[in-house]
Design a protein around this motif. Structure first.
Motif, PDB file in Angstrom:
ATOM      1  N   LYS A 435      -5.489  40.646  19.495  1.00  0.00           N
ATOM      2  CA  LYS A 435      -6.733  41.355  19.225  1.00  0.00           C
ATOM      3  C   LYS A 435      -6.685  41.962  17.824  1.00  0.00           C
ATOM      4  N   SER A 436      -7.778  41.862  17.113  1.00  0.00           N
ATOM      5  CA  SER A 436      -7.844  42.455  15.776  1.00  0.00           C
ATOM      6  C   SER A 436      -7.822  43.974  15.877  1.00  0.00           C
ATOM      7  N   SER A 437      -7.020  44.598  15.020  1.00  0.00           N
ATOM      8  CA  SER A 437      -6.933  46.056  14.976  1.00  0.00           C
ATOM      9  C   SER A 437      -8.076  46.657  14.173  1.00  0.00           C
ATOM     10  N   LEU A 438      -8.511  45.954  13.149  1.00  0.00           N
ATOM     11  CA  LEU A 438      -9.604  46.393  12.290  1.00  0.00           C
ATOM     12  C   LEU A 438     -10.143  45.174  11.556  1.00  0.00           C
ATOM     13  N   ALA A 439     -11.276  45.342  10.909  1.00  0.00           N
ATOM     14  CA  ALA A 439     -11.890  44.254  10.140  1.00  0.00           C
ATOM     15  C   ALA A 439     -12.425  44.807   8.842  1.00  0.00           C
ATOM     16  N   VAL A 440     -12.306  44.032   7.765  1.00  0.00           N
ATOM     17  CA  VAL A 440     -12.871  44.420   6.469  1.00  0.00           C
ATOM     18  C   VAL A 440     -13.532  43.214   5.822  1.00  0.00           C
ATOM     19  N   THR A 441     -14.494  43.482   4.974  1.00  0.00           N
ATOM     20  CA  THR A 441     -15.057  42.455   4.102  1.00  0.00           C
ATOM     21  C   THR A 441     -15.429  43.107   2.784  1.00  0.00           C
ATOM     22  N   ASN A 442     -15.455  42.331   1.727  1.00  0.00           N
ATOM     23  CA  ASN A 442     -15.716  42.861   0.386  1.00  0.00           C
ATOM     24  C   ASN A 442     -17.203  42.913   0.079  1.00  0.00           C
ATOM     25  N   GLY A 443     -17.609  43.985  -0.598  1.00  0.00           N
ATOM     26  CA  GLY A 443     -19.019  44.143  -0.944  1.00  0.00           C
ATOM     27  C   GLY A 443     -19.543  43.018  -1.806  1.00  0.00           C
ATOM     28  N   GLY A 444     -18.677  42.415  -2.626  1.00  0.00           N
ATOM     29  CA  GLY A 444     -19.104  41.303  -3.458  1.00  0.00           C
ATOM     30  C   GLY A 444     -19.462  40.067  -2.680  1.00  0.00           C
ATOM     31  N   GLY A 445     -19.064  39.996  -1.409  1.00  0.00           N
ATOM     32  CA  GLY A 445     -19.406  38.853  -0.565  1.00  0.00           C
ATOM     33  C   GLY A 445     -20.709  39.024   0.175  1.00  0.00           C
ATOM     34  N   LEU A 446     -21.353  40.196   0.029  1.00  0.00           N
ATOM     35  CA  LEU A 446     -22.642  40.469   0.682  1.00  0.00           C
ATOM     36  C   LEU A 446     -23.720  40.344  -0.379  1.00  0.00           C
ATOM     37  N   ARG A 447     -24.541  39.301  -0.303  1.00  0.00           N
ATOM     38  CA  ARG A 447     -25.372  38.937  -1.453  1.00  0.00           C
ATOM     39  C   ARG A 447     -26.871  39.109  -1.246  1.00  0.00           C
ATOM     40  N   ALA A 448     -27.312  39.595  -0.105  1.00  0.00           N
ATOM     41  CA  ALA A 448     -28.760  39.757   0.100  1.00  0.00           C
ATOM     42  C   ALA A 448     -29.007  40.754   1.219  1.00  0.00           C
ATOM     43  N   SER A 449     -30.190  41.323   1.232  1.00  0.00           N
ATOM     44  CA  SER A 449     -30.620  42.189   2.325  1.00  0.00           C
ATOM     45  C   SER A 449     -31.309  41.349   3.393  1.00  0.00           C
ATOM     46  N   ILE A 450     -31.444  41.918   4.587  1.00  0.00           N
ATOM     47  CA  ILE A 450     -32.239  41.305   5.656  1.00  0.00           C
ATOM     48  C   ILE A 450     -33.409  42.234   5.926  1.00  0.00           C
ATOM     49  N   LYS A 451     -34.605  41.706   5.798  1.00  0.00           N
ATOM     50  CA  LYS A 451     -35.813  42.529   5.880  1.00  0.00           C
ATOM     51  C   LYS A 451     -36.068  43.037   7.298  1.00  0.00           C
ATOM     52  N   LYS A 452     -36.792  44.133   7.334  1.00  0.00           N
ATOM     53  CA  LYS A 452     -37.209  44.752   8.585  1.00  0.00           C
ATOM     54  C   LYS A 452     -38.487  44.103   9.106  1.00  0.00           C
ATOM     55  N   GLN A 509     -20.054  64.180  -4.527  1.00  0.00           N
ATOM     56  CA  GLN A 509     -18.832  63.557  -5.031  1.00  0.00           C
ATOM     57  C   GLN A 509     -19.183  62.450  -6.028  1.00  0.00           C
ATOM     58  N   PRO A 510     -18.316  62.204  -7.014  1.00  0.00           N
ATOM     59  CA  PRO A 510     -18.604  61.133  -7.979  1.00  0.00           C
ATOM     60  C   PRO A 510     -18.759  59.785  -7.281  1.00  0.00           C
ATOM     61  N   LEU A 511     -19.713  59.004  -7.746  1.00  0.00           N
ATOM     62  CA  LEU A 511     -19.968  57.678  -7.194  1.00  0.00           C
ATOM     63  C   LEU A 511     -19.184  56.656  -8.010  1.00  0.00           C
ATOM     64  N   LEU A 512     -18.535  55.726  -7.327  1.00  0.00           N
ATOM     65  CA  LEU A 512     -17.732  54.718  -8.006  1.00  0.00           C
ATOM     66  C   LEU A 512     -18.609  53.704  -8.716  1.00  0.00           C
ATOM     67  N   GLU A 513     -18.065  53.107  -9.765  1.00  0.00           N
ATOM     68  CA  GLU A 513     -18.721  51.958 -10.386  1.00  0.00           C
ATOM     69  C   GLU A 513     -18.772  50.821  -9.371  1.00  0.00           C
ATOM     70  N   ALA A 514     -19.818  50.008  -9.468  1.00  0.00           N
ATOM     71  CA  ALA A 514     -19.951  48.881  -8.554  1.00  0.00           C
ATOM     72  C   ALA A 514     -18.781  47.923  -8.726  1.00  0.00           C
ATOM     73  N   SER A 515     -18.150  47.571  -7.615  1.00  0.00           N
ATOM     74  CA  SER A 515     -17.018  46.647  -7.627  1.00  0.00           C
ATOM     75  C   SER A 515     -17.149  45.693  -6.458  1.00  0.00           C
ATOM     76  N   GLY A 516     -17.038  44.406  -6.749  1.00  0.00           N
ATOM     77  CA  GLY A 516     -17.104  43.408  -5.685  1.00  0.00           C
ATOM     78  C   GLY A 516     -15.980  43.545  -4.687  1.00  0.00           C
ATOM     79  N   GLY A 517     -14.891  44.230  -5.078  1.00  0.00           N
ATOM     80  CA  GLY A 517     -13.765  44.416  -4.183  1.00  0.00           C
ATOM     81  C   GLY A 517     -13.865  45.630  -3.286  1.00  0.00           C
ATOM     82  N   PHE A 518     -14.970  46.386  -3.359  1.00  0.00           N
ATOM     83  CA  PHE A 518     -15.138  47.542  -2.476  1.00  0.00           C
ATOM     84  C   PHE A 518     -15.248  47.050  -1.038  1.00  0.00           C
ATOM     85  N   LEU A 519     -14.458  47.643  -0.147  1.00  0.00           N
ATOM     86  CA  LEU A 519     -14.360  47.133   1.221  1.00  0.00           C
ATOM     87  C   LEU A 519     -15.232  47.907   2.200  1.00  0.00           C
TER      88      LEU A 519
END
Length: 737
Positions: A435-452, A509-519
């Motif tokens: 069983k997976s203990s946790l899951a992550v994905t990188n923000g750079g891999g999310l490329r579009a919104s899904i509309k309401k 709090q300070p906001l980070l620069e956009a990074s595709g590696g943000f998890l």
């Protein structure tokens, strides 16, 4: 491992969700309004333009990047601070040449809101060619991958469009490798114009042409343009590692200068003089990019190259999705258009000037342009074929917007990141040997919104996850998890370019620069302090324990099973600390689609309504001790009580640390926050200590839960993993207010 109840167990968290969600305040977005570029132009820009100063150096710095959404591809919010003259009339006779350029189109074949689209772009280019004989059309990379309509043929349909438009040259971007090395090489055969990269090598030889000579009128001597390509070395971590096996990327400045030396030597031997250089760079100006690899650093270096003295040098850049125009020295002009065909760049060269005049043709400028009929017909055929393949409905109606804005998913927790990682976590409970203990994905891999309030199709899913990644599970240690999250939050702070001050989030709090590696994460909470130096920001990590329905402290020496995408599992985005035994699963888009169907079937998608819920990733000030008791605020929140307050927990009053000068938080030798003071009250079967936002203990809420084994139980467990954390977020926001 020590038991935790900082956040509600998943099920009791779910019961509180309606109240908490109605009380929550959305995290404030960075309020950036796109401003006009240094020069504004209309589609008919040959007669009137507002030009940048012909001399001197203008400055340009990126802020946040534009959305990758297919439906809301508005102009990028990066702005340029530059010195500009008033609008002046440009006499056609003074114009020696015009360069039209694009970058980071990422498969935007279709016209959309804020997106010019290929048919109108072709019409604009054709019109410019009728005005100036020497009109050169180039692209700075990342042309083929990005949108499902282009991805469906691995960019080959878009290559056909570019051939029809008549581009003169193109740089190799990192995403040209996304469909594999063979496909990247195949583009050389598909394109009717050179694909350039001077610094991409295989087995000691350049994989692509390093330069080309564009000569629009062979009857005229001295009007030739030398075009050199260069590719970001970040490609090593910005495409799947399997796509670039055996490929190396040499230092950009060194390789470009080397090619200049080669060209000038050959020219001297042949008695030829080249007056014009175009550097097609896919380097960018992101602050997260090493300085020596940046496009502006290259431009600055070229301004001091003695062999280019007295010549025009135009650096056309990409990669950072920045709207930018600036000059270096007396002969180097730098320009970048943003991304997604929000703009077409126009560079005007006059016979009496070394520095060029830059301008942009925006989507708004192109609104009244009649699409090129040939390209429009080609696009229509491509669209018909694609729609037939991707019209399958996944869910009939989506009740919430799932936000995939580039400037959002790359800096903080979002509902889209949560639902995607929940899908990975959910699959990981049964899809692998463990069983997976946790899951992550990188923000750079999310490329579009899904509309309401509309149907979600297979095409919409692929737009969110366009890279064709599969789900993987790797065996990792707690130390690797900690190192992974340190990497995730290592970006520098965003800075307001006008005031020089850090951009703050909703909690101050300070906001980070956009990074595709943000998890983004499911099955864990991470507390981090961006006020500290990168590499030492993670303060506390807890991992969800489904057996006890509570969170456990991360054990740095323990073994965990991490579900993620195969890109990260292979070390992509610089996550070289990952590794270990690995299992492969199906495509991420299929896993995501299945999960959306399941959640929608029991009407639970509304639980993802909060765009920035702050239930899993917490940006804190680790030195803030509001009550001055020697225990910092975020530690008291994790513990769930004030260690010095006997009324909150009579058995748990403890003595503050003797020395709080360096770090006021209670930590163990690993740097993890310790919860020893609360461990006895968190034993299985004992009432849980109440935490912010908690209406009652696990036992008090039990009667209201669905019966074990009901159709909703598993989904509620998944979705509830983070919802209870909203109480903590609300408390933080109230303090800020």
């Amino acid at each position: 491992m020590k038991k935790k109840t900082f956040l509600l167990p998943a099920l009791s968290g779910l019961l509180l969700a309606p109240f908490v969600l109605t009380e929550a305040v959305s995290a404030a977005e960075v309020a950036t309004t796109p401003t006009s570029e240094a020069v504004a132009v209309t589609a008919d820009s040959s007669s009137t333009t507002a030009s940048t100063a012909a001399t001197g150096t203008t400055t340009s710095t990126p802020t946040t990047e534009a959305s990758a959404s297919t439906s809301a591809a508005t102009p990028t919010s990066e702005t340029t601070t530059s010195t500009a003259t008033e609008a002046t009339t440009v006499a056609t006779s003074e114009v020696e040449a015009v360069i039209l350029h694009t970058n980071d189109v990422h498969g935007r074949i279709l016209e959309d809101r804020g997106v010019i689209g290929d048919a109108k772009a072709a019409a604009i280019i054709a019109d410019e060619r009728t005005k100036v004989a020497t009109t050169i059309v180039v692209d700075a990379g990342d042309a083929f991958q990005g949108m499902p309509i282009s991805n469906s043929t691995q960019g080959e349909d878009r290559a056909a469009i570019m051939n029809q438009v008549g581009y003169d040259a193109m740089a190799v971007g990192n995403h040209e490798f996304d469909f594999g090395l063979d496909q990247a090489v195949k583009y050389k055969e598909l394109l009717n114009f050179p694909l350039l990269s001077s610094n991409t090598y295989v087995d000691g030889a350049r994989l692509f042409e390093s330069y080309t000579i564009v000569d629009k009128d062979k009857t005229v001597v001295g009007d030739e343009f030398v075009v050199i390509g260069v590719t970001t070395p970040e490609t090593a971590t910005k495409t799947h590692p399997q796509n670039i096996v055996g490929v190396t990327f040499k230092e950009p400045i060194d390789e470009v200068n080397l090619v200049v030396d080669e060209i000038e030597a050959r020219a001297a031997a042949a008695g030829v003089t080249y007056k014009n250089y175009i550097i097609l760079a896919h380097l960018g100006v992101d602050t997260t990019t090493p300085e020596s690899w940046r496009g502006d650093t290259l431009a600055k270096a070229l301004s001091t190259n003695a062999k280019l003295a007295g010549k025009r040098v135009i650096v056309i850049d990409g990669h950072s999705h920045t709207v930018s125009s600036t000059t270096y020295g007396d002969n180097v002009t730098y320009s970048q258009t943003g991304s997604y065909l929000n703009n077409i760049g126009k560079i005007t060269l006059k016979s009496d000037q070394l520095l060029a005049e830059t301008s942009l043709i925006s989507a708004a400028d192109a609104a009244s342009v009649t699409p090129d009929p040939t390209i429009a017909a080609l696009v229509a055929d491509i669209k018909t074929k694609y729609e037939a393949e991707n019209a399958e409905v996944v869910i009939a109606n989506n009740p919430v917007e799932l936000n995939g804005e580039r400037s959002n998913v790359r800096v903080r927790e979002t509902n889209l990141g949560n639902v995607v990682t929940d899908a990975l976590y959910d699959y990981g409970q049964t899809g692998f040997s463990n069983k997976s203990s946790l899951a992550v994905t990188n923000g750079g891999g999310l490329r579009a919104s899904i509309k309401k309030d509309q149907a979600v199709t297979k095409g919409d899913i692929i737009a969110v996850l366009p890279f064709g990644n599969s789900i993987s599970q790797i065996t990792v240690t707690g130390q690797q998890i900690k190192d992974m999250f340190e990497k995730s939050v290592s970006a520098p702070h965003q800075v307001n370019k006008e005031t020089g001050e850090a951009v703050l989030d909703a909690n101050g709090q300070p906001l980070l620069e956009a990074s595709g590696g943000f998890l983004h994460v499911s099955g864990a909470q991470v507390f981090y302090d961006v006020n500290l130096e990168a590499g030492n920001r993670v303060q506390y990590i807890s991992i969800w324990n489904p057996d006890t329905e509570s969170y456990d402290d991360l054990d740095l020496e323990a073994t965990y099973y991490l579900a993620t995408n195969d890109f990260l599992a292979a070390g992509g985005d610089g996550y070289t600390m990952l590794g270990g035994a690995r299992e492969e699963g199906p495509s991420m888009d299929s896993v995501f689609a299945t999960y959306l169907k399941e959640v929608a079937s029991v009407n639970l998608l509304n639980l993802y309504e909060e765009v920035n819920p702050e239930t899993r990733l917490f940006s804190v000030n680790s030195s803030l001790d509001t009550d001055g008791d020697g225990f910092v605020d975020f530690v008291e929140e994790i513990l769930g009580f004030d260690p010095n307050d006997a009324t909150s927990n009579p058995d748990a009053v403890v003595t503050p640390p003797a020395d709080n000068s360096n770090n006021q938080s209670e930590t163990d030798s690993s740097g993890q926050v310790s919860s020893d003071t609360n461990k006895d009250s968190n034993k299985p079967g004992t009432p849980a200590v109440k935490t912010p936002g908690q209406a009652g203990s696990k036992q008090e809420n039990q009667a209201s839960l669905p019966a074990t084994g009901s159709s909703q139980t598993a989904l509620i467990s998944m979705i509830g993993l983070g919802l209870a954390g909203i109480g903590f977020a609300l408390k933080k926001r109230k303090e800020v207010e």
